[in-house]
Design a protein around this motif. Structure first.
Motif, PDB file in Angstrom:
ATOM      1  N   THR B 300       0.875  -1.198   0.050  1.00 40.47           N
ATOM      2  CA  THR B 300      -0.083   0.204  -0.108  1.00 40.47           C
ATOM      3  C   THR B 300       0.695   1.362  -0.124  1.00 40.47           C
ATOM      4  O   THR B 300       1.859   1.311   0.574  1.00 40.47           O
ATOM      5  CB  THR B 300      -0.756  -0.267   1.255  1.00 40.47           C
ATOM      6  OG1 THR B 300      -1.694   1.175   1.077  1.00 40.47           O
ATOM      7  CG2 THR B 300      -0.078  -0.254   2.466  1.00 40.47           C
ATOM      8  N   PRO B 301       0.398   2.213  -0.750  1.00 39.12           N
ATOM      9  CA  PRO B 301       1.214   3.588  -0.589  1.00 39.12           C
ATOM     10  C   PRO B 301       0.746   4.470   0.424  1.00 39.12           C
ATOM     11  O   PRO B 301       1.306   5.230   0.998  1.00 39.12           O
ATOM     12  CB  PRO B 301       0.844   4.097  -1.732  1.00 39.12           C
ATOM     13  CG  PRO B 301      -0.549   3.850  -2.051  1.00 39.12           C
ATOM     14  CD  PRO B 301      -0.608   2.414  -1.621  1.00 39.12           C
ATOM     15  N   ALA B 302      -0.083   3.778   1.358  1.00 40.56           N
ATOM     16  CA  ALA B 302      -0.504   4.543   2.513  1.00 40.56           C
ATOM     17  C   ALA B 302       0.436   4.353   3.657  1.00 40.56           C
ATOM     18  O   ALA B 302       0.991   3.379   3.670  1.00 40.56           O
ATOM     19  CB  ALA B 302      -1.811   4.310   2.949  1.00 40.56           C
ATOM     20  N   LYS B 303       0.345   5.407   4.548  1.00 40.59           N
ATOM     21  CA  LYS B 303       1.286   5.083   5.774  1.00 40.59           C
ATOM     22  C   LYS B 303       0.395   4.610   6.672  1.00 40.59           C
ATOM     23  O   LYS B 303      -0.677   5.122   7.152  1.00 40.59           O
ATOM     24  CB  LYS B 303       1.656   6.473   6.388  1.00 40.59           C
ATOM     25  CG  LYS B 303       2.781   7.336   5.539  1.00 40.59           C
ATOM     26  CD  LYS B 303       3.064   8.260   6.010  1.00 40.59           C
ATOM     27  CE  LYS B 303       4.290   9.066   5.363  1.00 40.59           C
ATOM     28  NZ  LYS B 303       4.791  10.532   5.774  1.00 40.59           N
ATOM     29  N   GLN B 337      -7.723   3.143   4.476  1.00 42.85           N
ATOM     30  CA  GLN B 337      -6.727   2.761   3.494  1.00 42.85           C
ATOM     31  C   GLN B 337      -6.097   1.295   3.731  1.00 42.85           C
ATOM     32  O   GLN B 337      -5.849   0.602   3.232  1.00 42.85           O
ATOM     33  CB  GLN B 337      -5.517   3.682   3.427  1.00 42.85           C
ATOM     34  CG  GLN B 337      -6.172   4.980   2.416  1.00 42.85           C
ATOM     35  CD  GLN B 337      -7.078   5.734   3.182  1.00 42.85           C
ATOM     36  OE1 GLN B 337      -7.000   5.889   4.420  1.00 42.85           O
ATOM     37  NE2 GLN B 337      -7.938   6.623   2.460  1.00 42.85           N
ATOM     38  N   VAL B 340      -8.744  -1.385   3.133  1.00 46.45           N
ATOM     39  CA  VAL B 340      -8.671  -1.753   1.717  1.00 46.45           C
ATOM     40  C   VAL B 340      -7.584  -2.480   1.310  1.00 46.45           C
ATOM     41  O   VAL B 340      -7.582  -3.468   0.589  1.00 46.45           O
ATOM     42  CB  VAL B 340      -8.831  -0.426   0.852  1.00 46.45           C
ATOM     43  CG1 VAL B 340      -8.422  -0.632  -0.611  1.00 46.45           C
ATOM     44  CG2 VAL B 340     -10.145   0.400   1.104  1.00 46.45           C
ATOM     45  N   GLU B 343      -7.647  -5.943   2.429  1.00 45.21           N
ATOM     46  CA  GLU B 343      -8.607  -6.853   1.350  1.00 45.21           C
ATOM     47  C   GLU B 343      -7.815  -6.998   0.008  1.00 45.21           C
ATOM     48  O   GLU B 343      -7.541  -8.071  -0.184  1.00 45.21           O
ATOM     49  CB  GLU B 343      -9.758  -5.731   1.117  1.00 45.21           C
ATOM     50  CG  GLU B 343     -10.876  -6.850   0.621  1.00 45.21           C
ATOM     51  CD  GLU B 343     -12.106  -5.847   0.701  1.00 45.21           C
ATOM     52  OE1 GLU B 343     -13.127  -6.144  -0.159  1.00 45.21           O
ATOM     53  OE2 GLU B 343     -12.379  -4.944   1.485  1.00 45.21           O
ATOM     54  N   GLN B 344      -7.222  -5.974  -0.295  1.00 50.91           N
ATOM     55  CA  GLN B 344      -6.332  -6.265  -1.460  1.00 50.91           C
ATOM     56  C   GLN B 344      -5.218  -7.207  -1.494  1.00 50.91           C
ATOM     57  O   GLN B 344      -5.001  -7.933  -2.413  1.00 50.91           O
ATOM     58  CB  GLN B 344      -5.760  -4.726  -2.222  1.00 50.91           C
ATOM     59  CG  GLN B 344      -6.831  -3.734  -2.743  1.00 50.91           C
ATOM     60  CD  GLN B 344      -6.245  -2.785  -3.119  1.00 50.91           C
ATOM     61  OE1 GLN B 344      -5.127  -2.228  -2.466  1.00 50.91           O
ATOM     62  NE2 GLN B 344      -6.607  -1.918  -3.961  1.00 50.91           N
TER      63      GLN B 344
END
Lengths: 442, 371
Positions: B300-303, B337, B340, B343-344
């Motif tokens: 994920t690109p999220a922190k 995020q 998601v 889940e991804q």
């Protein structure tokens, strides 16, 4: 240069030189286009596909929106847009998507869209952000009646939406930066204060001068810029609206007038003045121009920035012999030292959330260092040289700063963890004194 | 009379038949013991001779003593019986005469009635009269025949009586002869008795010998029986011993079998427990493999906060293909995020590792996910 990180003698000599310069910028060449170089990105950047938007109603399009979005996301360091020639298909609507094809390419997210030329010359833009793995639409949005001149802005808004949807952090692509370029031609120097999109496009000069221009500072609403100009032969602090309808000198005191910084509410300006014989931090009420001296020390206190809550100031003081960062509580007038590591810590910049403090750390050259005020972690995040003027993006994800490469001033952007960086430079000139503007919308 | 018969021929005929029947009944002797039959010839009605055990060879007449009283009584009895028979014959003669008379009267009445009928019917009954006369003649003939027969019977009875007298005399002679023979027989019987007693003595001796022999035989038999009983007791004892040994052996075998079963059950339980532990271990490895694969596909690109965590409920096919993913029970650090991305990560990990054992396959798996 927003900071004055010199010793007293160096400061005096610098000021004398600046005062001798003149306002001959009108005869110099105009704005310089910034060129962006992406130096590195995250190792684990997320693959994403920005499918070229389908054009309807016209055979040509003034802006390649999907490419602008791809560039934005790539610059963030968190995404790795795939080349167009490797895309298995170019869908523009949901039924056209073959999820298995994209999944086979290890693509998690897909941005598709359409641009429809309207009869009045404007455009309608439709975009969708698709989750390939879950086969779901994450975002679907339409912009109508968009003039051609605003297509880039729409593209940046798309970038912001995608970035926020996937990272949870608001995107700062649809923002602007201010910087000063220096063009040298025929022994003459031209300083230009410019404002451009965050990706360096659409540079707009707001001031040109043969004399140095320093320390641009954005007002919180993004409509005004305060800066230091030597156009009058000595340093003055000027506040100017971006649309050019307003420009006024707010500080033209004897001695130093430098390092303006807007308070978070936009009603005050902190600045460095030496009208008392020593450089100290003052706060001016923008409306009444009333001054309040907040530091009274024999040492130089300069380069003040406001804490996000507006209750304290961070500034640089050499009262310990070398520049270090201090914090002044405006309510109690109590000062405390913030930086202890390194002999030289100057030019402070606080992140929008107040957690990180970026400084120019001297010692082995000058680099951008970041202090995590929660953990106390203090580390250098740039690998460039002669770095100065750090400025946080409004979402606090990146730091824009000036550096020197090959004897020429350039701008650089680095993520807080230092894993991604990019360079912004101008041909045949130098660029310095960057300041990242606020969000254009609340 | 004839007129009456002509008017009532059926009644007259019936009356005539009835009278004939009554006369016949009177004439017939219904009991042999009572009727005295008289016959002069030696036909089947002759008195039977008293059987005498006559010697096969003619024996010389021997003198013997006759009981005069007994003979006299016997003669008296015979005279009484003769007298009774005479009385009976007189009574029958009287009855016959009476009957004749009555028949004559009846015939007279019938004649009168027939005459009356003749007079009444005159010519028409002429033939019937003839018949009646013929019938009357027949009846008269029958009456005469009956009379003759009764007379013959009486003559026969007289003849039989004479014969009986003769027979009685003969019987007396025979009785005397019988007495003689009886005495002889008694001597013979005495002789026979002596022989019999001798024979009895011999028999007694023989019986004694036989009893002794029998006693000896019984003793022998008793000894043999005792011996047999002892042998049987021995056999029984041996049998009981063998039975006890067999029972003991069977019990030991049963105990051994029970022990074997217990050991086998314990072994089966141990194997089941080992299997259960093995399956539990495999299942743990299986779930861990799924979690590891999901983690390996975390991107994920999220922190994401290091403290973020959610429960992931995965529904899969036996091939490890994912049919649904649900993110549940996230803590406060889990941003949208993160959910998601979790889940991804599951979808990216498809196909999930297969269960090492079919029975370990879980269609729905829920585990805590923390990247």
């Amino acid at each position: 240069m927003k900071t004055i990180h010199m010793t007293k003698n160096r400061l005096k000599r610098g000021l004398q030189a600046v005062v001798l310069s003149c306002l001959s910028f009108l005869a110099m060449p105009s704005m310089a286009e910034l060129t962006i170089e992406i130096n590195e990105g995250f190792d684990n950047a997320l693959p994403i596909a920005l499918v070229p938007f389908k054009l309807e109603g016209s055979s040509t399009i003034p802006q390649d929106i999907s490419q602008i979005v791809a560039n934005d996301l790539r610059r963030s360091g968190r995404f790795k847009p795939i080349p167009r020639n490797s895309m298995p298909q170019t869908p523009s609507d949901l039924p056209e998507i073959e999820y298995s094809s994209w999944r086979g390419m290890d693509i998690d997210n897909l941005v598709i869209g359409k641009i429809t030329a309207e009869a009045d010359g404007s455009y309608q833009i439709d975009m969708r952000l698709m989750d390939v793995l879950r086969k779901q639409q994450m975002i679907g949005k339409r912009w109508s009646h968009i003039p051609a001149s605003s297509l880039r802005q729409v593209a940046h808004q798309i970038s912001d939406l995608v970035y926020e949807a996937l990272t949870g952090v608001r995107g700062a692509f649809n923002t602007q930066i201010a910087y000063v370029t220096l063009m040298k031609k025929g022994g003459k120097r031209l300083y230009t204060l410019e404002v451009a999109d965050a990706d360096g496009f659409n540079p707009q000069p707001i001031l040109k001068s043969s004399q140095p221009i320093m320390s641009p500072s954005w007002s919180p609403d993004g409509k005004m810029i305060a800066y230091v100009s030597f156009e009058s032969g000595r340093s003055t602090i000027i506040v100017q609206s971006l649309d050019g309808t307003y420009r006024t000198v707010i500080a033209k005191y004897k001695g130093i007038n430098g390092a303006p910084a807007w308070s978070p509410d936009g009603k005050k300006l902190a600045m460095t003045l030496s009208k008392g014989g020593n450089a100290d931090i003052y706060i001016m009420d923008v409306a009444t121009k009333k001054l309040q001296q907040v530091t009274r020390n024999y040492a130089i206190e300069t380069e003040a920035v406001w804490a996000p809550d507006g209750k304290s100031l961070f500034y640089n003081s050499d009262r310990r012999g070398n520049p270090q960062i201090f914090q002044l509580d405006l309510a109690t007038n109590q000062e405390k030292r913030i930086t202890f590591e390194g002999k030289y810590n100057a030019n402070p910049e606080i992140s929008p959330n107040g957690r990180y403090l970026a400084v120019v750390q001297g010692g082995n050259g000058f680099h951008i260092a970041l202090l995590d005020r929660e953990t106390g972690d203090f580390r250098v995040i740039s690998d460039t040289y002669l770095d100065e003027s750090p400025s946080f993006s409004p979402n606090g994800e990146m730091i824009l700063y000036a550096m020197n490469r090959g004897g020429s001033g350039q701008l650089a952007v680095v993520t807080l963890d230092g894993h991604a960086s990019q360079t912004l430079k101008v041909n045949r000139g130098e660029v310095r004194e960057p300041a990242w503007g606020p969000f254009l919308t609340p | 009379m004839i007129g009456f018969i002509r008017r009532h021929p059926l009644s007259v005929l019936l009356a005539l038949v009835l009278h004939v029947a009554i006369v016949s009944l009177v004439a017939i002797q219904w009991d042999d013991s009572v009727v005295i039959r008289m016959s002069s010839d030696g036909d089947q009605h002759s008195p039977q001779n008293i059987p005498v055990d006559m010697p096969k060879e003619s024996q010389p007449m021997k003198t013997f003593t006759v009981n005069a009283g007994a003979v006299q009584a016997e003669l008296q009895r015979l005279q009484d019986e003769e007298q009774a028979r005479l009385e009976e014959r007189q009574r029958l003669q009287a009855m016959t005469a009476q009957e004749k008379k009555r028949l004559k009267e009846l015939q007279q009445r019938q004649k009168e009635e027939a005459a009356k009928a003749d007079q009444a019917r005159k010519q028409t009954e002429q033939e019937r009269q003839k018949t009646a006369e013929a019938k009357k003649r027949a009846e008269e003939e029958k009456a005469r025949a009956d009379k003759a027969r009764k007379e013959a019977v009486l003559a026969q009875k007289k003849q039989e009586e004479a014969k009986k007298q003769a027979e009685l005399a003969e019987k007396k002679r025979e009785e005397a002869k019988k007495q003689t023979e009886l005495a002889e027989k008694k001597r013979e019987e005495a002789k026979q008795q002596a022989l019999l007693e001798e024979k009895k003595r011999e028999e007694a001796k023989k019986q004694a010998d036989l009893a002794e022999k029998k006693r000896l035989a019984e003793e022998q038999k008793k000894r043999e029986l005792e011996k047999e009983l002892a042998r049987k007791a021995e056999e029984k004892k041996a049998l009981e011993k063998a039975t006890a040994e067999a029972k003991l052996k069977k019990e030991q075998e049963m105990a051994a079998a029970a022990l074997q079963r217990q050991l086998e059950e314990e072994a089966a339980q141990r194997r089941a427990e080992q299997r259960r532990q093995q399956l539990a271990s495999l299942k743990e490895s299986y779930i861990s493999a799924i979690m590891a694969k999901v983690k390996n596909n975390w991107r994920t690109p999220a922190k994401i906060s290091p403290d973020a965590q959610c429960d992931l409920r995965i529904t899969q096919t036996i091939e490890g293909n994912i049919t649904s993913v649900k993110v549940l029970n996230c803590n406060a650090d889990a941003t949208p995020q993160f959910r998601v991305a979790a889940e991804q990560a599951v979808y990216r990990a498809e196909p999930l590792p297969k269960a090492p054992e079919k029975e370990l396959f879980e269609k729905q798996i829920t585990f805590q996910f923390k990247p």
